[in-house]
Design a protein around this motif. Structure first.
Motif, PDB file in Angstrom:
ATOM      1  N   ALA A 267       2.636   6.026  15.215  1.00  0.00           N
ATOM      2  CA  ALA A 267       1.484   5.179  14.924  1.00  0.00           C
ATOM      3  C   ALA A 267       0.348   5.421  15.905  1.00  0.00           C
ATOM      4  O   ALA A 267      -0.755   4.938  15.699  1.00  0.00           O
ATOM      5  N   GLY A 268       0.598   6.179  16.982  1.00  0.00           N
ATOM      6  CA  GLY A 268      -0.446   6.440  17.953  1.00  0.00           C
ATOM      7  C   GLY A 268      -0.711   5.245  18.845  1.00  0.00           C
ATOM      8  O   GLY A 268       0.048   4.282  18.911  1.00  0.00           O
ATOM      9  N   LEU A 269      -1.846   5.311  19.550  1.00  0.00           N
ATOM     10  CA  LEU A 269      -2.162   4.286  20.539  1.00  0.00           C
ATOM     11  C   LEU A 269      -2.537   2.951  19.915  1.00  0.00           C
ATOM     12  O   LEU A 269      -2.377   1.912  20.536  1.00  0.00           O
ATOM     13  N   ASP A 270      -3.051   2.980  18.695  1.00  0.00           N
ATOM     14  CA  ASP A 270      -3.593   1.752  18.101  1.00  0.00           C
ATOM     15  C   ASP A 270      -3.114   1.621  16.650  1.00  0.00           C
ATOM     16  O   ASP A 270      -3.817   2.006  15.717  1.00  0.00           O
ATOM     17  N   PRO A 271      -1.914   1.076  16.433  1.00  0.00           N
ATOM     18  CA  PRO A 271      -1.397   0.929  15.064  1.00  0.00           C
ATOM     19  C   PRO A 271      -2.309   0.092  14.178  1.00  0.00           C
ATOM     20  O   PRO A 271      -2.416   0.352  12.973  1.00  0.00           O
ATOM     21  N   ALA A 272      -2.975  -0.892  14.746  1.00  0.00           N
ATOM     22  CA  ALA A 272      -3.862  -1.735  13.944  1.00  0.00           C
ATOM     23  C   ALA A 272      -5.025  -0.903  13.410  1.00  0.00           C
ATOM     24  O   ALA A 272      -5.415  -1.031  12.234  1.00  0.00           O
ATOM     25  N   ARG A 273      -5.592  -0.034  14.239  1.00  0.00           N
ATOM     26  CA  ARG A 273      -6.691   0.834  13.790  1.00  0.00           C
ATOM     27  C   ARG A 273      -6.199   1.789  12.702  1.00  0.00           C
ATOM     28  O   ARG A 273      -6.899   2.022  11.709  1.00  0.00           O
ATOM     29  N   THR A 274      -4.996   2.348  12.889  1.00  0.00           N
ATOM     30  CA  THR A 274      -4.441   3.241  11.876  1.00  0.00           C
ATOM     31  C   THR A 274      -4.302   2.507  10.545  1.00  0.00           C
ATOM     32  O   THR A 274      -4.619   3.048   9.481  1.00  0.00           O
ATOM     33  N   GLY A 275      -3.842   1.258  10.609  1.00  0.00           N
ATOM     34  CA  GLY A 275      -3.723   0.459   9.394  1.00  0.00           C
ATOM     35  C   GLY A 275      -5.068   0.228   8.729  1.00  0.00           C
ATOM     36  O   GLY A 275      -5.186   0.264   7.486  1.00  0.00           O
ATOM     37  N   GLN A 276      -6.113   0.009   9.526  1.00  0.00           N
ATOM     38  CA  GLN A 276      -7.455  -0.184   8.976  1.00  0.00           C
ATOM     39  C   GLN A 276      -7.960   1.085   8.300  1.00  0.00           C
ATOM     40  O   GLN A 276      -8.589   1.032   7.233  1.00  0.00           O
ATOM     41  N   ILE A 277      -7.691   2.242   8.909  1.00  0.00           N
ATOM     42  CA  ILE A 277      -8.109   3.522   8.319  1.00  0.00           C
ATOM     43  C   ILE A 277      -7.417   3.717   6.968  1.00  0.00           C
ATOM     44  O   ILE A 277      -8.052   4.100   5.981  1.00  0.00           O
ATOM     45  N   ILE A 278      -6.131   3.436   6.924  1.00  0.00           N
ATOM     46  CA  ILE A 278      -5.385   3.591   5.675  1.00  0.00           C
ATOM     47  C   ILE A 278      -5.934   2.656   4.604  1.00  0.00           C
ATOM     48  O   ILE A 278      -6.165   3.052   3.453  1.00  0.00           O
ATOM     49  N   SER A 279      -6.175   1.407   4.974  1.00  0.00           N
ATOM     50  CA  SER A 279      -6.677   0.420   4.009  1.00  0.00           C
ATOM     51  C   SER A 279      -8.010   0.866   3.424  1.00  0.00           C
ATOM     52  O   SER A 279      -8.238   0.787   2.207  1.00  0.00           O
ATOM     53  N   GLU A 280      -8.921   1.336   4.291  1.00  0.00           N
ATOM     54  CA  GLU A 280     -10.234   1.763   3.813  1.00  0.00           C
ATOM     55  C   GLU A 280     -10.124   3.034   2.974  1.00  0.00           C
ATOM     56  O   GLU A 280     -10.819   3.181   1.954  1.00  0.00           O
ATOM     57  N   ALA A 281      -9.253   3.961   3.365  1.00  0.00           N
ATOM     58  CA  ALA A 281      -9.077   5.195   2.594  1.00  0.00           C
ATOM     59  C   ALA A 281      -8.526   4.903   1.204  1.00  0.00           C
ATOM     60  O   ALA A 281      -8.943   5.528   0.224  1.00  0.00           O
TER      61      ALA A 281
END
Length: 434
Positions: A267-281
């Motif tokens: 998930a990298g350093l920031d799982p919340a940011r990764t989740g936001q990227i996925i949601s927007e994509a």
């Protein structure tokens, strides 16, 4: 035949060995699987005899240094310093795991089958029983045909075999703790090559099973030793009696293309940011997504009817239900997606993942890999759109599926393990059940 199987790591590391244990049991053998305690439920859902090991390095996945090296793939001077920090923490956590595998092995077995990262061959030396090593990635056995997938710097083809020293150096750093364990726990003296993952302590070798598709190797190596066997991936179907939830079935039955998105323990350093990227994509690509939250803890934006978070759903079932698979490029997830014949989007983090992402793209079953350090919503949405809409990519994925399903896989692995035991005890023969 009594077979002890040893592995460690996250779900992707354990799952192929669960498939192997189940296949050996079906063949009439008694198979025990030693793995991290957190994987007990996975093994038991397939009726596999499970012996828990200390979770060891798995406990480090929430560590910030671990998350950083996974996201950056050890790049730069800071990455190299962090690599030494991670190696030190890994070795300390492995001490309890190694003591556990020695205790389990001492209970007896006819043959030990083990992930190559574990010192199972030293257990064989200690107990006088044969061992079989298993590789999930093609960076252990040197070949002139292609460079080591873990070696980042391009070199002329004449140096291909030389690049496999990268794996040996990496292994020596991680496995150095076995020096103490070998003398303290096993009571064995130092011998030449005891930290060599390929040779037996004191010389010689044992069979190596490469549990990935030979179609990932190009050009095909013709200089592997006779004791190296590439069997194809060890795939795991849904557990007996398993059924999806009504919520998942209803979501999959909805209108429009549905993709799976999951990065496993990554998930990298920031799982919340990764989740936001996925949601927007997902929104930009106008698809619906089953989101595997995984060990990495990736979440989705709340109140979204186009994203369904799930914890654990068998990939062998789920990937057949979706249009495309978005993942991190782990060996197990890559194999399951290829076997399902689905186009993929690979977003690699570290180690073998960039290799699998590159090869799946070269096979025509995915757009160019999108490294996690470059991940943003627009790039991910464009890649998802290509995977969902490109009919050429869909046809290539189906062609790869046919080739992978034709490989020997588990039946061949079972036969090779039987042969290893028979060569050690030539008068023994094993009858298959059924």
């Amino acid at each position: 035949m009594d077979i002890l199987i040893l592995t460690h790591g996250t779900r992707g590391d354990v799952q192929p060995f669960v498939a192997l244990a189940a296949a050996l049991t079906r063949a009439g053998h008694s198979a025990r699987l030693g793995g991290p305690a957190a994987s007990a439920g996975l093994a038991e859902s397939y009726g596999v005899k499970f012996v828990p090991l200390a979770d060891g390095p798995n406990e480090l996945y929430g560590d910030e240094a671990i998350r950083e090296v996974l996201e950056t793939n050890y790049r730069g001077l800071r990455g190299k310093r962090l690599a030494m920090t991670v190696a030190h923490r890994y070795r300390n956590k492995m001490d309890a795991v190694l003591d556990d595998i020695a205790d389990i092995a001492q209970e007896g077995a006819d043959v030990i089958v083990h992930d190559i990262v574990l010192p199972g061959r030293q257990l064989g030396e200690w107990l006088g029983i044969p061992t079989v090593r298993v590789c999930m990635q093609p960076f252990w056995i040197a070949t002139s045909a292609l460079p080591n997938p873990m070696h980042a710097l391009p070199l002329p083809a004449a140096f291909n075999r030389f690049t496999y020293l990268t794996t040996n150096i990496w292994y020596q750093i991680l496995a150095g703790h076995t020096r103490r364990w070998r003398t303290r726990k096993l009571g064995l003296d130092r011998r030449g090559g005891y930290l060599d993952a390929i040779r037996m302590p004191g010389g010689g070798t044992t069979p190596v099973l490469q549990a990935f598709s030979a179609h990932l190797l190009t050009p095909p190596p013709d200089d592997y030793p006779s004791w190296v066997h590439t069997t194809g991936p060890w795939l795991l179907p849904a557990p007996p009696g398993w059924t999806p939830s009504e919520e998942l079935q209803s979501f999959l039955a909805g209108d429009g293309p549905t993709v799976y998105v999951g990065f496993g323990s990554m998930a990298g350093l920031d799982p919340a940011r990764t989740g936001q990227i996925i949601s927007e994509a997902v929104r930009l690509a106008e698809v619906r997504a089953v989101l595997g939250t995984g060990w990495g803890g990736i979440g989705a934006s709340p109140d979204r009817d186009d994203i369904l978070p799930v914890a654990e759903v068998p990939h062998g079932w789920l990937f057949d239900q979706v249009t495309a698979v978005v993942h991190h490029g782990g060996s197990g997830t890559s194999a399951a997606a290829l076997a399902a014949g689905r186009p993929q989007v690979v977003c690699p983090f570290v180690l073998d993942q960039p290799f699998f992402g590159r090869r799946i793209h070269e096979l025509g079953a995915a757009p160019a890999p999108l490294p996690q350090r470059e991940l943003d919503a627009a790039k991910l949405a464009a890649a998802i759109t290509a995977a969902v809409e490109d009919r050429t990519m869909a046809s290539a994925a189906q062609a790869v599926k046919a080739r992978i399903l034709a490989e020997g896989r588990l039946d061949q692995a079972v036969e090779l393990i039987e042969q290893a035991a028979e060569s050690h005890r030539p008068n023994v023969r094993y009858l298959r059940s059924g």
